[in-house]
Design a protein around this motif. Structure first.
Motif, PDB file in Angstrom:
ATOM      1  N   PRO A  29       0.846  -1.190   0.000  1.00  0.00           N
ATOM      2  CA  PRO A  29       0.000   0.000   0.000  1.00  0.00           C
ATOM      3  C   PRO A  29       0.886   1.246   0.000  1.00  0.00           C
ATOM      4  CG  PRO A  29       0.076  -0.947   2.193  1.00  0.00           C
ATOM      5  CD  PRO A  29       0.836  -1.881   1.298  1.00  0.00           C
ATOM      6  N   LYS A  30       0.361   2.336  -0.508  1.00  0.00           N
ATOM      7  CA  LYS A  30       1.169   3.560  -0.640  1.00  0.00           C
ATOM      8  C   LYS A  30       1.898   3.967   0.644  1.00  0.00           C
ATOM      9  CE  LYS A  30      -2.106   6.137  -2.425  1.00  0.00           C
ATOM     10  NZ  LYS A  30      -2.808   7.365  -2.913  1.00  0.00           N
ATOM     11  N   PRO A  31       1.247   3.936   1.804  1.00  0.00           N
ATOM     12  CA  PRO A  31       1.941   4.408   3.008  1.00  0.00           C
ATOM     13  C   PRO A  31       3.181   3.605   3.380  1.00  0.00           C
ATOM     14  CG  PRO A  31      -0.424   4.384   3.367  1.00  0.00           C
ATOM     15  CD  PRO A  31      -0.179   3.659   2.078  1.00  0.00           C
ATOM     16  N   LEU A  32       3.307   2.402   2.833  1.00  0.00           N
ATOM     17  CA  LEU A  32       4.485   1.586   3.130  1.00  0.00           C
ATOM     18  C   LEU A  32       5.561   1.691   2.053  1.00  0.00           C
ATOM     19  CD1 LEU A  32       3.018  -1.691   4.686  1.00  0.00           C
ATOM     20  CD2 LEU A  32       3.670   0.460   5.802  1.00  0.00           C
ATOM     21  N   ALA A  33       5.414   2.610   1.130  1.00  0.00           N
ATOM     22  CA  ALA A  33       6.449   2.814   0.116  1.00  0.00           C
ATOM     23  C   ALA A  33       7.799   3.054   0.793  1.00  0.00           C
ATOM     24  CB  ALA A  33       6.095   4.005  -0.767  1.00  0.00           C
ATOM     25  N   PRO A  34       8.838   2.330   0.416  1.00  0.00           N
ATOM     26  CA  PRO A  34      10.142   2.530   1.062  1.00  0.00           C
ATOM     27  C   PRO A  34      10.763   3.864   0.658  1.00  0.00           C
ATOM     28  CG  PRO A  34      10.301   0.928  -0.722  1.00  0.00           C
ATOM     29  CD  PRO A  34       8.854   1.255  -0.587  1.00  0.00           C
ATOM     30  N   VAL A  35      11.094   4.664   1.661  1.00  0.00           N
ATOM     31  CA  VAL A  35      11.685   5.988   1.421  1.00  0.00           C
ATOM     32  C   VAL A  35      12.823   6.181   2.420  1.00  0.00           C
ATOM     33  CG1 VAL A  35      11.281   8.470   1.348  1.00  0.00           C
ATOM     34  CG2 VAL A  35       9.441   6.902   0.675  1.00  0.00           C
ATOM     35  N   VAL A  36      14.038   6.335   1.917  1.00  0.00           N
ATOM     36  CA  VAL A  36      15.226   6.515   2.748  1.00  0.00           C
ATOM     37  C   VAL A  36      15.280   5.453   3.861  1.00  0.00           C
ATOM     38  CG1 VAL A  36      16.691   8.197   3.945  1.00  0.00           C
ATOM     39  CG2 VAL A  36      15.017   8.999   2.294  1.00  0.00           C
ATOM     40  N   GLY A  37      15.060   4.210   3.473  1.00  0.00           N
ATOM     41  CA  GLY A  37      15.251   3.100   4.393  1.00  0.00           C
ATOM     42  C   GLY A  37      14.111   2.810   5.345  1.00  0.00           C
ATOM     43  N   ARG A  38      13.008   3.561   5.265  1.00  0.00           N
ATOM     44  CA  ARG A  38      11.859   3.323   6.133  1.00  0.00           C
ATOM     45  C   ARG A  38      10.580   3.430   5.312  1.00  0.00           C
ATOM     46  NH1 ARG A  38      13.727   4.262  11.423  1.00  0.00           N
ATOM     47  NH2 ARG A  38      15.462   5.743  11.605  1.00  0.00           N
ATOM     48  N   PRO A  39       9.486   2.804   5.771  1.00  0.00           N
ATOM     49  CA  PRO A  39       8.200   3.063   5.119  1.00  0.00           C
ATOM     50  C   PRO A  39       7.847   4.549   5.239  1.00  0.00           C
ATOM     51  CG  PRO A  39       8.064   1.153   6.575  1.00  0.00           C
ATOM     52  CD  PRO A  39       9.379   1.808   6.846  1.00  0.00           C
ATOM     53  N   PHE A  40       7.213   5.093   4.226  1.00  0.00           N
ATOM     54  CA  PHE A  40       6.803   6.497   4.261  1.00  0.00           C
ATOM     55  C   PHE A  40       5.982   6.782   5.520  1.00  0.00           C
ATOM     56  CE2 PHE A  40       3.898   9.973   2.979  1.00  0.00           C
ATOM     57  CZ  PHE A  40       4.845  10.929   2.634  1.00  0.00           C
ATOM     58  N   LEU A  41       5.115   5.850   5.891  1.00  0.00           N
ATOM     59  CA  LEU A  41       4.292   5.991   7.092  1.00  0.00           C
ATOM     60  C   LEU A  41       5.135   6.177   8.342  1.00  0.00           C
ATOM     61  CD1 LEU A  41       1.513   5.794   8.510  1.00  0.00           C
ATOM     62  CD2 LEU A  41       1.733   3.297   8.389  1.00  0.00           C
ATOM     63  N   ASP A  42       6.277   5.528   8.386  1.00  0.00           N
ATOM     64  CA  ASP A  42       7.172   5.640   9.534  1.00  0.00           C
ATOM     65  C   ASP A  42       7.650   7.082   9.714  1.00  0.00           C
ATOM     66  OD1 ASP A  42       8.633   3.389  11.290  1.00  0.00           O
ATOM     67  OD2 ASP A  42      10.045   5.031  10.981  1.00  0.00           O
ATOM     68  N   TRP A  43       7.955   7.743   8.613  1.00  0.00           N
ATOM     69  CA  TRP A  43       8.380   9.146   8.701  1.00  0.00           C
ATOM     70  C   TRP A  43       7.254  10.018   9.240  1.00  0.00           C
ATOM     71  CZ3 TRP A  43      13.284   9.852   8.721  1.00  0.00           C
ATOM     72  CH2 TRP A  43      14.132   9.047   7.953  1.00  0.00           C
ATOM     73  N   GLN A  44       6.032   9.761   8.791  1.00  0.00           N
ATOM     74  CA  GLN A  44       4.889  10.520   9.300  1.00  0.00           C
ATOM     75  C   GLN A  44       4.748  10.358  10.810  1.00  0.00           C
ATOM     76  OE1 GLN A  44       1.749   8.845   6.699  1.00  0.00           O
ATOM     77  NE2 GLN A  44       1.247  10.976   6.274  1.00  0.00           N
ATOM     78  N   LEU A  45       4.783   9.123  11.265  1.00  0.00           N
ATOM     79  CA  LEU A  45       4.588   8.852  12.690  1.00  0.00           C
ATOM     80  C   LEU A  45       5.712   9.444  13.530  1.00  0.00           C
ATOM     81  CD1 LEU A  45       3.290   5.190  12.387  1.00  0.00           C
ATOM     82  CD2 LEU A  45       1.973   7.147  13.243  1.00  0.00           C
ATOM     83  N   ARG A  46       6.930   9.369  13.037  1.00  0.00           N
ATOM     84  CA  ARG A  46       8.052   9.958  13.778  1.00  0.00           C
ATOM     85  C   ARG A  46       7.887  11.473  13.904  1.00  0.00           C
ATOM     86  NH1 ARG A  46      12.343   6.574  14.617  1.00  0.00           N
ATOM     87  NH2 ARG A  46      12.022   4.514  13.701  1.00  0.00           N
TER      88      ARG A  46
END
Length: 248
Positions: A29-46
């Motif tokens: 799913p889009k929110p889990l797209a890998p971006v700089v070594g993490r899922p995109f969703l991970d950056w949002q939550l951080r």
């Protein structure tokens, strides 16, 4: 009334099909797209955790099990993460309500911070919380000033910054709807009852018709939406350019 981040639950809409980028993400799913070594969703939550938000609900649909698997192993300091899946497409606002009603923290929540799982605005969400502390404000929409609003609907406001309507997509500069909303819990009872339910086309027009006061907070801020192949390809560079803001 004072509202604090600890009384706000973030609801991330992570249930879309991602039709335009399925070729790039056939099994994610889009929110889990890998971006700089993490899922995109991970950056949002951080980024939310860095600003003091402590609870998040992930409204899932398409490939919901993969988002749930991520939530099980995510290590976001200070952030409680819960997933609530929809069993049929409910629309953005329908998915939000499904998550709210299915989550375990409703009684602890004064307001709900709604975000799309495929976009990120690097700005201070705490300002929205402060604005909701005004008794005359029922909800806040985060707008972004951009030079070309042709891909997005624009927000039309009165002279005091209160929402009047969502305008259709048009070329030229404008204040676009970022998809980030802070909604006072008391407003949920006034949402339309039909499903599927859209924030832009159903909820906000209905709330305005009932006299709700929705403030628009427009910012000049870095903004990324990974919903197209072109913008997904820009995600690594965007996150790398914002690391100082995203990491604690």
């Amino acid at each position: 009334m004072t509202v604090s981040q600890t009384a706000v639950t973030a609801v991330i809409l992570a249930g879309g099909f991602g039709t335009r980028i399925k070729q790039q993400l056939p099994d994610l799913p889009k929110p889990l797209a890998p971006v700089v070594g993490r899922p995109f969703l991970d950056w949002q939550l951080r980024y939310l955790a860095k600003q003091g938000f402590r609870r998040s609900l992930l409204s899932t649909g398409y490939l919901a099990a993969k988002v749930a698997d991520y939530a099980q192993v995510a290590e976001i300091t200070g952030m409680e993460i819960e997933c609530v899946a929809e069993t049929e497409p409910l629309g953005t606002a329908g998915g939000f309500l499904n998550a709210v009603q299915g989550g375990i923290n409703a009684g602890k929540t004064t307001a709900w911070l709604v975000l799309n799982g495929d976009s990120l605005i690097v700005t201070d969400y705490r300002v929205l919380v402060d604005m909701l502390g005004d008794q005359t404000v029922d909800g806040v929409i985060l707008g972004v000033n951009i030079d070309d609003a042709s891909r997005y609907g624009s927000l039309m406001c009165d002279s005091q910054g209160y929402l009047q309507q969502f305008a259709e997509k048009k070329a030229g500069a404008g204040v676009i709807n970022s998809g980030v909303y802070l909604i006072g819990d008391r407003l949920l009872a006034d949402f339309p009852s039909h499903r599927p339910l859209s924030f832009e086309y159903d909820v906000f027009p209905a709330l305005l018709a009932q006299g709700a006061k929705i403030k628009v907070h427009a910012v000049d801020a870095p903004f990324l939406d990974i919903g197209t192949p072109e913008t997904l390809a820009q995600a690594d560079q965007f996150i790398q350019s914002q690391l100082q803001h995203l990491l604690t």
